[in-house]
Scaffold this motif. Structure first.
Motif, PDB file in Angstrom:
ATOM      1  N   ASP A  31       1.225  68.058  69.842  1.00  0.00           N
ATOM      2  CA  ASP A  31       0.668  68.902  68.230  1.00  0.00           C
ATOM      3  C   ASP A  31      -0.684  68.880  67.746  1.00  0.00           C
ATOM      4  O   ASP A  31      -0.723  69.333  66.676  1.00  0.00           O
ATOM      5  CB  ASP A  31       1.990  68.015  68.062  1.00  0.00           C
ATOM      6  N   THR A  32      -0.874  68.556  69.140  1.00  0.00           N
ATOM      7  CA  THR A  32      -2.966  68.587  68.388  1.00  0.00           C
ATOM      8  C   THR A  32      -3.721  69.440  69.426  1.00  0.00           C
ATOM      9  O   THR A  32      -3.360  69.493  70.828  1.00  0.00           O
ATOM     10  CB  THR A  32      -3.633  67.825  68.208  1.00  0.00           C
ATOM     11  N   SER A  58     -10.166  68.779  66.997  1.00  0.00           N
ATOM     12  CA  SER A  58      -9.375  68.215  67.170  1.00  0.00           C
ATOM     13  C   SER A  58      -8.649  69.163  66.432  1.00  0.00           C
ATOM     14  O   SER A  58      -9.505  69.436  64.821  1.00  0.00           O
ATOM     15  CB  SER A  58      -8.959  66.908  66.931  1.00  0.00           C
ATOM     16  N   SER A  59      -7.866  69.993  66.115  1.00  0.00           N
ATOM     17  CA  SER A  59      -6.923  71.119  65.178  1.00  0.00           C
ATOM     18  C   SER A  59      -5.222  70.695  65.385  1.00  0.00           C
ATOM     19  O   SER A  59      -4.988  70.617  66.030  1.00  0.00           O
ATOM     20  CB  SER A  59      -7.430  72.614  65.771  1.00  0.00           C
ATOM     21  N   LYS A  60      -4.764  70.999  63.839  1.00  0.00           N
ATOM     22  CA  LYS A  60      -3.691  71.573  64.110  1.00  0.00           C
ATOM     23  C   LYS A  60      -3.088  72.566  63.442  1.00  0.00           C
ATOM     24  O   LYS A  60      -2.025  72.678  64.296  1.00  0.00           O
ATOM     25  CB  LYS A  60      -2.793  70.821  62.642  1.00  0.00           C
ATOM     26  N   ASP A  61      -3.608  73.801  63.607  1.00  0.00           N
ATOM     27  CA  ASP A  61      -3.664  74.748  63.416  1.00  0.00           C
ATOM     28  C   ASP A  61      -4.475  75.853  63.951  1.00  0.00           C
ATOM     29  O   ASP A  61      -4.861  77.328  63.283  1.00  0.00           O
ATOM     30  CB  ASP A  61      -3.768  75.391  61.719  1.00  0.00           C
ATOM     31  N   LYS A 261      -2.820  80.238  75.444  1.00  0.00           N
ATOM     32  CA  LYS A 261      -1.627  80.533  76.002  1.00  0.00           C
ATOM     33  C   LYS A 261      -1.298  79.421  73.769  1.00  0.00           C
ATOM     34  O   LYS A 261      -0.821  78.721  74.271  1.00  0.00           O
ATOM     35  CB  LYS A 261      -0.662  80.251  76.667  1.00  0.00           C
ATOM     36  N   VAL A 262      -0.602  80.005  73.582  1.00  0.00           N
ATOM     37  CA  VAL A 262      -0.005  79.665  71.962  1.00  0.00           C
ATOM     38  C   VAL A 262       1.282  79.005  72.254  1.00  0.00           C
ATOM     39  O   VAL A 262       1.803  79.840  71.569  1.00  0.00           O
ATOM     40  CB  VAL A 262       0.126  80.329  70.794  1.00  0.00           C
ATOM     41  N   PRO A 263       0.514  77.481  72.142  1.00  0.00           N
ATOM     42  CA  PRO A 263       2.572  77.503  71.966  1.00  0.00           C
ATOM     43  C   PRO A 263       3.991  77.281  70.928  1.00  0.00           C
ATOM     44  O   PRO A 263       3.433  77.716  69.685  1.00  0.00           O
ATOM     45  CB  PRO A 263       2.499  75.707  71.699  1.00  0.00           C
TER      46      PRO A 263
END
Length: 356
Positions: A31-32, A58-61, A261-263
């Motif tokens: 999730d990161t 690192s990023s969440k968004d 590829k964006v999950p």
């Protein structure tokens, strides 16, 4: 805080500093997102510092990035090291090996003797620490330039690289991802720069394999090229320049380093690119393309002529030659598929929410 992408504009981390992750990639773990690349914070083009290690964020968004520090630090006390700041280290790529439970990083090294080789490191965590496994590797006995690493769902991995100034190679990696097996295929043979393909970026969509690449014109940008095939080794059909609406023919003054590829998104692929020379976006590919053929292919009969570039630089008050890449920016744009052909169009800003 950012809530959108702004291609070509200065991108700051959560501490308000320029993001230094050039020629790199984005990997998604638990999730990161982790974005890593060449740290150019000390590279002014004059001081002899090519890099200052590999930095990771690192990023969440995907918009806001926290600096996680140097995951591969430079080795300033060892002049012979491929990680010495003066060593031309480029384009880190990392794969996770499910068998060995190791993160494997490959680094391209342009050596002082004119050859190009690879340094391979491994770590137990994406953020390191990384340990050198190989240094001075010349895969298949070749000079290995820009590259990408990719793995199949079953763990089999592949290494796409520019055989310097000649062709593109797809080589199978060993089970531990630290070497090549010896099996390979060749693609896109060219006589010389600027036509030789570099900056290779592989991605898959609907069972098809795509290779994005750039021409070879140093830090000066050039037209990208997209090719598609049915397998890892192709054969690949060239589809042309995906930046079809760019009148400068410079891939919007950038060079793609990876495709993400964006999950969680149905069909969102992001072409992540570097704008190495943000102060020279007034140049067109035609201003300098023939010069590279003249330099690298004497049989072309062309003579280098930099007068157009020099004139435009003078008009804009730019002193060329010492490339200050610590101010390089990023151009992240979505890849749109029109009848399954990838197309990249310019957007001043865009959001993930625009895609399903």
């Amino acid at each position: 805080m950012y809530d959108a992408f702004y291609p070509g504009q200065v991108w700051l981390d959560t501490e308000g500093k320029r993001i230094q992750a050039h020629g790199g990639s984005v990997i998604y773990i638990d999730d990161t997102y982790y974005w890593y690349g060449e740290n150019k914070e000390k590279t002014d083009g004059k001081n002899g510092i090519w890099h200052w290690g590999v930095r990771c964020y690192s990023s969440k968004d995907l918009y806001n990035w926290k600096d996680e520090g140097l995951i591969i630090p430079p080795e300033p006390d060892d002049p012979d090291s491929s990680l010495h700041p003066s060593a031309c280290m480029d384009r880190p790529h990392i794969l996770y090996n499910q068998q060995t439970k190791k993160y494997v990083c490959w680094l391209k090294i342009m050596n002082k003797d004119g050859t190009q080789s690879e340094t391979i490191l491994t770590a137990d965590h994406i953020l390191g620490p990384y340990k050198k496994i190989r240094e001075g590797l010349r895969p298949l006995g070749m000079n290995a330039g820009d590259f990408d690493l990719a793995a199949a769902p079953d763990g089999k991995a592949y290494y796409y690289f520019e055989r310097v100034h000649t062709e593109t190679i797809c080589a199978d990696l060993t089970e531990d991802y630290t070497d090549v097996t010896g099996y390979y295929s060749t693609h896109f043979p060219r006589i010389s720069p600027p036509y030789v393909r570099e900056g290779i970026a592989h991605f898959m969509r609907k069972g098809k394999h795509y290779l994005l690449s750039s021409g070879t014109t140093g830090y000066l940008p050039n037209p990208s090229e997209i090719a598609v095939g049915d397998s890892w080794h192709g054969p690949y059909q060239v589809l042309g320049d995906p930046h079809m609406e760019d009148p400068s023919h410079t891939s919007f003054h950038s060079q793609i380093s990876c495709v993400l590829k964006v999950p969680g998104k149905k069909d969102l692929y992001i072409a992540c690119a570097d704008r190495w020379l943000p102060k020279r976006t007034y140049l067109n590919y035609q201003d300098y393309a023939d010069n590279f053929e003249a330099i690298f292919n004497p049989e072309s009969g062309k003579v280098p002529d930099w007068s157009v570039v020099e004139r435009k630089d003078k008009e804009h008050g730019i002193q060329a030659g010492a490339e200050n890449t610590d101010i390089a920016d990023y151009v992240w744009l979505p890849i749109i598929f029109e009848n399954d052909r990838p197309v990249i169009r310019w957007r001043d800003s865009w959001k993930l929410e625009e895609f399903e």
